[in-house]
Design an enzyme around this catalytic site. Structure first.
Site, PDB file in Angstrom:
ATOM      1  N   GLU A 196      -6.967  -6.777  -0.945  1.00  0.00           N
ATOM      2  CA  GLU A 196      -7.628  -6.883   0.351  1.00  0.00           C
ATOM      3  C   GLU A 196      -9.092  -6.495   0.176  1.00  0.00           C
ATOM      4  OE1 GLU A 196      -5.762  -4.534   3.359  1.00  0.00           O
ATOM      5  OE2 GLU A 196      -3.769  -5.409   3.061  1.00  0.00           O
TER       6      GLU A 196
ATOM      7  N   GLU B 219       0.823  -1.212   0.000  1.00  0.00           N
ATOM      8  CA  GLU B 219       0.000   0.000   0.000  1.00  0.00           C
ATOM      9  C   GLU B 219       0.863   1.271   0.000  1.00  0.00           C
ATOM     10  OE1 GLU B 219      -4.176  -1.192   2.047  1.00  0.00           O
ATOM     11  OE2 GLU B 219      -2.554  -0.823   3.449  1.00  0.00           O
TER      12      GLU B 219
END
Length: 780
Positions: free
Chosen positions: A264, A188
């Site tokens: 995710e 991320e």
């Protein structure tokens, strides 16, 4: 001839190449090639779909790995995804630990035995609501070192770690008969920075050490996250808790055609101390799961099984203030903390079975876990934490715990003060919670969650001992605030404006309780106290230790194993104790209570969630003091479109401002509430402003009892969380106002508003925006 499941799937994929089939089982012992083309993942050249679930090996007792893999597989997963955690594998520089529950190689082999493929996310940064995002605390010994950067003091040990774990993963690649098919590059990064060279260094290691797997990046679906986090020629995964269709539409706008994978899919959320347990809408999650399955997206349920952040491994967030996570990492996952299969599990399982159709019948899941109760355990022995102090370090000025080689636990700063003196004891750069004693008697406390770094104390005449006891409650694991996570006190410390000096500093890493000298005598003063008791078990099973009988705040060890933290404010009120940690016959339990609590502990069969108010830190439904923006400070007014899509608003002309007030006049559902998932402001060029220095100055109300919907959630980079005005017990009506301090005066051209994602109520319709370089005037 009897065809294997693998052969059937490949045949089906060959006959209908436009409809990729789920992956075959991973335990056939053969070597395969996993690759991609412009739109699909390929197994030996045939299109396949990954259906993955996240589970982290340190959060699940080793004896439960096999059972949890069976539950994941029975839900319809063909793959398990896990992070690797640098700070538990290298707790001290050059000292490695891959034993017991940290043996990720065996974890991966066990997944393969269950027929599951594996996606690894080796870090070194993992976020994961884990202490410091997986970074070891010893990195912070140098005052100015910056993690997630090309600072060689960080990058060299980080790359050494990455090379080491990748070399351990190398024999487990799919091309060598192992189950690993993909490896994530950093984590991320698009939410954090824009240094592509930094990210590429991670990619270079993975490509060299793991040439047989497909590398990928993983980021949120916002424009800037995709722009900053992705790399040319590397599969980009999208992370979100809803809005799958829009996420992949935006990805295609930026990256064109690419294999579509969800890094995710947040099918729940983590919890903070003092806040209600998070939930989320199973119906909404299931709708997105179904869309992904039907639209050639490979999902990864985060979490399929969350487990527990045992010991001191919980992380923390910055939501306009410091918010540490609880020990429990249940996450609202379909497989709960103790392995129970929930209604969410059954819903997802049916959706995946419907997707498989007649091609494959899911195996039956294991039975629900068998839990046990324990009668109340009494404690007959105690030991004062300050009664037998370790050897101190002497410093003129206070220093942070990392400077003394400590990463976790507690630290004590002791000095002598001549009285009489009465005034504010200010502990500059204190993290995270301090208790102050004068001659062993508690006089005050300060809590970083409330931006407190001081308390009032009274020193009588003569020479007296002042103790400041500081707890590391978990380092921030996400966002720019991760850079400031040195624990203890960096100072200076002043009393009534005068600097205190000459400290004895005592380290309490609390790595174990074996050498504590217990006795039947009550410790002197108000110091933190260890309590020891014993209980008998004939047939050990999992249980939850109910901490509600008199305990306040601290840590629990069973047979020397650190179960984690408890705090009476909740919402977590019971600690998960795996049967693996118990033994037939006599067992030992030690409870450290730092706030003077004591009582009994009993074992119960289910988790307990309750929120209690801390009388020392009263919960309020208003942030800051009311303000009254002037009519001349109005810079924009309008109406937001209906729906859940992000909306970008441009001002008629750029404005110079530090303080912004958003006023909700009404809501699309005509109800009394206002809600905002995310706010971002744009600079003069239309780029997003960094939010690390932002804070909430005022909100007329926020809900913290019925749900965790505090005002700071408008800036946490998580679209599934939101600010929501109070609804539990009271329903204040419009207008509603939230005021932000952007940290400094800046030129703004507009803003982006993301409505709450899960349902309509609270979505703002008509609004006004006020801006000012100086604080708004107080309301009368």
């Amino acid at each position: 001839m009897k065809l294997s499941f693998f052969s059937v799937l490949l045949l089906a994929g060959h006959l209908c190449a436009a409809a990729p089939m789920p992956l075959p089982e991973s335990n056939d012992g053969a070597r395969h090639v996993f690759s991609t083309n412009q739109e699909n993942f390929l197994m030996d050249g045939k299109p396949v779909k990954i259906i993955s679930g996240e589970m982290h090996y340190p959060r699940v007792p080793r004896q439960h790995w096999k059972d949890r893999f069976q539950r994941i597989k029975a839900m319809g997963m063909n793959t398990v995804c896990t992070y690797l955690f640098w700070n538990v594998h290298e707790p001290e520089p050059g000292k490695w630990d891959f034993s017991g529950n940290l043996d990720f190689v065996e974890f991966i082999k066990e997944a393969q035995k269950a027929g599951l493929w594996v996606i690894v996310r080796p870090g070194p940064y993992v976020c994961a609501e884990w202490e410091f995002g997986g970074f070891p605390g010893w990195l912070l010994k140098d005052e100015d070192l910056k993690v997630r950067s090309q600072d060689p003091r960080f990058l060299e040990p980080a790359m050494a770690y990455l090379k080491k774990v990748c070399s351990m993963l190398e024999p487990l690649q799919i091309t060598k008969g192992g189950p690993i098919i993909m490896a994530q590059v950093e984590n991320e990064y698009g939410s954090y920075g824009s240094d592509k060279d930094y990210v590429k260094k991670h990619l270079d290691v993975i490509r060299k050490e793991l040439p047989g797997v497909v590398p990928f990046t993983s980021d949120g679906p916002n424009d800037w996250m995709i722009k900053n986090g992705t790399l040319p020629g590397v599969v980009p995964a999208m992370n979100f808790g809803g809005g799958a269709k829009g996420a992949f539409a935006n990805l295609e706008k930026h990256k064109g055609k690419t294999p579509r994978i969800n890094g995710e899919f947040w099918v729940g959320w983590f919890d903070h101390w003092g806040k209600p347990k998070n939930g989320g809408s199973t119906e909404g999650f299931n709708r997105d799961l179904k869309w992904m399955l039907e639209n050639n997206v490979s999902p990864n349920l985060f979490m399929a099984h969350g487990g527990t952040s045992f010991g001191f491994m919980n992380g923390a967030n910055w939501e306009g203030a410091y918010t540490p996570d609880v020990t429990n990492y249940d996450y609202g996952a379909p497989i709960s903390e103790n392995g129970t299969l929930t209604d969410r599990y059954r819903t997802f399982r049916q959706t995946i079975q419907d997707y498989y159709g007649d091609t494959y019948k899911l195996p039956e899941p294991p039975a629900q876990p068998e839990m046990m109760e324990l009668p109340p355990i009494t404690f007959t022995e105690t030991a004062g934490m300050f009664s037998r102090l370790p050897q101190p370090v002497i410093r003129k000025e206070p220093v942070h715990m990392e400077a003394l080689g400590q990463s976790l636990g507690f630290i004590l700063y002791r000095t002598k003060v001549n009285g009489p003196v009465k005034g504010e004891l200010k502990m500059n750069n204190m993290q995270d919670r301090a208790i102050v004693y004068v001659d062993g008697k508690r006089q005050g406390a300060a809590d970083r969650r409330y931006k407190q770094d001081s308390c009032d104390i009274v020193i009588p005449s003569g020479l007296h001992t002042v103790d400041i006891f500081v707890e590391n409650m978990g380092r921030i694991n996400f966002g720019g605030q991760i850079q400031g996570e040195r624990k203890g006190i960096r100072g200076p410390i002043t009393l009534d404006g005068k600097k205190l000096e000459n400290f004895l500093i005592y380290n309490f890493p609390c790595k174990g309780v074996e050498l504590i000298p217990f006795s039947g005598k009550k410790p002197a003063g108000d110091q933190p106290v260890f309590h020891r008791g014993y209980f008998n078990v004939s047939n050990p099973k999992d249980t939850y230790l109910d901490m509600r009988d008199g305990w306040k705040k601290g840590v629990v060890w069973v047979n020397g194993r650190n179960l984690g933290r408890f705090w009476f404010i909740g919402s977590q009120q019971a600690l998960y104790c795996p049967g693996e940690y118990l033994k037939p016959g006599k067992n030992e339990i030690v409870v450290l209570d730092v706030d003077g609590g004591s009582g009994t502990v009993k074992g119960v069969k289910e988790a307990i969630y309750e929120v209690n108010r801390d009388p020392a830190m009263a919960d309020v439904f208003r942030v800051g003091k009311p303000v009254a923006p002037a009519a001349g400070q109005l810079v924009h007014k309008g109406s937001f479109a209906k729906g859940a899509d992000q909306q970008e608003i441009k001002f008629r002309a750029p404005v110079q401002a530090r303080y912004i007030a958003i006023v909700s006049k009404n809501a699309h559902d005509n109800g009394p509430h206002a809600a905002i998932a995310e706010l971002n402001f744009l600079d003069a060029s239309g780029n997003l402003l960094p939010r690390e220095q932002w804070s909430v100055v005022y909100a007329d109300s926020h809900e913290t009892t019925g749900e965790a919907a505090q005002a700071g959630l408008v800036m946490d980079n998580q679209p599934t969380t939101y600010w929501h005005t109070k609804w539990q017990g009271d329903n204040p009506r419009h207008p509603h106002m939230i005021v932000l301090d952007l940290g400094k005066v800046q030129k703004l051209s507009g803003f982006r508003y993301l409505p709450r994602q899960d349902r309509e109520n609270g979505r703002i319709k008509d609004y006004e925006v006020y801006a000012s370089p100086k604080p708004f005037k107080p309301a009368k």
